[in-house]
Design an enzyme around this catalytic site. Structure first.
Site, PDB file in Angstrom:
ATOM      1  N   ASP A 159       0.831  -1.200   0.000  1.00 59.15           N
ATOM      2  CA  ASP A 159       0.000   0.000   0.000  1.00 59.15           C
ATOM      3  C   ASP A 159       0.868   1.253   0.000  1.00 59.15           C
ATOM      4  OD1 ASP A 159      -2.323   1.446   0.000  1.00 59.15           O
ATOM      5  OD2 ASP A 159      -2.753   1.177   2.129  1.00 59.15           O
TER       6      ASP A 159
ATOM      7  N   HIS B 136       2.870   3.236  -8.916  1.00 55.89           N
ATOM      8  CA  HIS B 136       2.745   1.806  -9.210  1.00 55.89           C
ATOM      9  C   HIS B 136       3.976   1.306  -9.961  1.00 55.89           C
ATOM     10  CE1 HIS B 136      -1.264   1.775  -7.668  1.00 55.89           C
ATOM     11  NE2 HIS B 136      -1.727   2.611  -8.597  1.00 55.89           N
TER      12      HIS B 136
ATOM     13  N   LEU C  19      11.700 -20.350  -4.275  1.00 56.22           N
ATOM     14  CA  LEU C  19      10.760 -19.419  -3.644  1.00 56.22           C
ATOM     15  C   LEU C  19       9.432 -19.532  -4.370  1.00 56.22           C
ATOM     16  CD1 LEU C  19      10.137 -16.971  -1.707  1.00 56.22           C
ATOM     17  CD2 LEU C  19      10.784 -15.489  -3.632  1.00 56.22           C
TER      18      LEU C  19
END
Length: 259
Positions: free
Chosen positions: A28, A45, A139
């Site tokens: 956020d 973004h 991962l």
């Protein structure tokens, strides 16, 4: 169905280690980061992708096995149309650009959520990226896109009802967990939300039952490996009781020490 090596925190007591096995993050603050710099929200973004790369790298270096990032919630469709369009284009561009690098580094990519509202070309790119990295195990990187925790639970129950139309007695916790979109991963040990807000915003509602929550004012584009270390240090100082008392933990530790 849910992998048997994973433990439900409400049914059994999971193993606890100093480094979280699974970290889930709400990224956020991109728009506010951009506004502070008199830039359009979409610039935040774009900059946030740098933080994604930094955190993915840091997780691998620290031995974290699962990283789940909340990229686009089912409620984010309420945002301005031009911002939504930019996010979709950014998602597509990032997948195409990054998938080879993910594969080279042994990272398995999954996208979880309701993809039915996405452009078919984007869905095809997502599936191709998932397939390309399907055998990797260093991962497990999951991107939650058009995802909502309530949707996830309702979707799981609906799938079970379709599979067992004659079932009258309902479904067990294990059955529901096995039908959730994150059934391939252990429950998150550590949840991080950047940007100063202190809520979980319909993210992994089922899975966060006993997750340690960490909130930071740092905006996502400013979140880096050092920020992740601060979150892990906070996690390491928590007493994870899973319904037990502190005294029981002390006794268990003493028993383990003398064993």
């Amino acid at each position: 169905m849910m992998h048997k090596r994973f433990t439900s925190s409400t049914r059994d007591i999971p193993a606890v280690s100093a480094v979280p096995r699974h970290v889930a993050i709400i990224m956020d603050g991109n728009g506010r980061w951009a506004r502070k710099r008199l830039m359009p929200r979409v610039a935040g973004h774009s900059r946030g992708l740098d933080s994604v790369r930094a955190v993915v790298r840091a997780c691998m270096e620290r031995g974290i096995e699962y990283l789940t990032l909340f990229a686009f919630s089912s409620e984010n469709w309420r945002r301005p149309a031009d911002e939504v369009s930019f996010l979709m284009q950014l998602f597509m561009k990032s997948l195409r650009k990054e998938v080879a690098r993910l594969d080279e580094n042994g990272i398995r990519l999954r996208v979880v959520g309701d993809l039915s509202r996405f452009d078919p070309e984007l869905v095809r790119t997502i599936r191709e990226s998932e397939e390309k990295t399907a055998t990797n195990d260093r991962l497990h990187l999951s991107i939650a896109a058009n995802y909502g925790g309530r949707w996830d639970i309702a979707n799981a129950v609906g799938a079970l009802m379709r599979a067992h139309p004659d079932r009258r007695e309902g479904f067990s916790e294990d059955e529901i967990a096995g039908a959730l979109s994150m059934n391939f991963a252990p429950e998150p040990d550590l949840f991080i939300r950047t940007g100063g807000e202190k809520r979980i915003s319909n993210f992994l509602l089922w899975q966060l039952a006993y997750t340690e929550l960490y909130f930071t004012d740092t905006l996502w584009p400013d979140f880096d490996a050092a920020s992740l270390d601060e979150a892990i240090a906070s996690y390491g100082g928590r007493e994870r009781r899973f319904g037990r008392t502190s005294e029981q933990l002390v006794e268990q530790g003493a028993a383990g020490h003398h064993a």
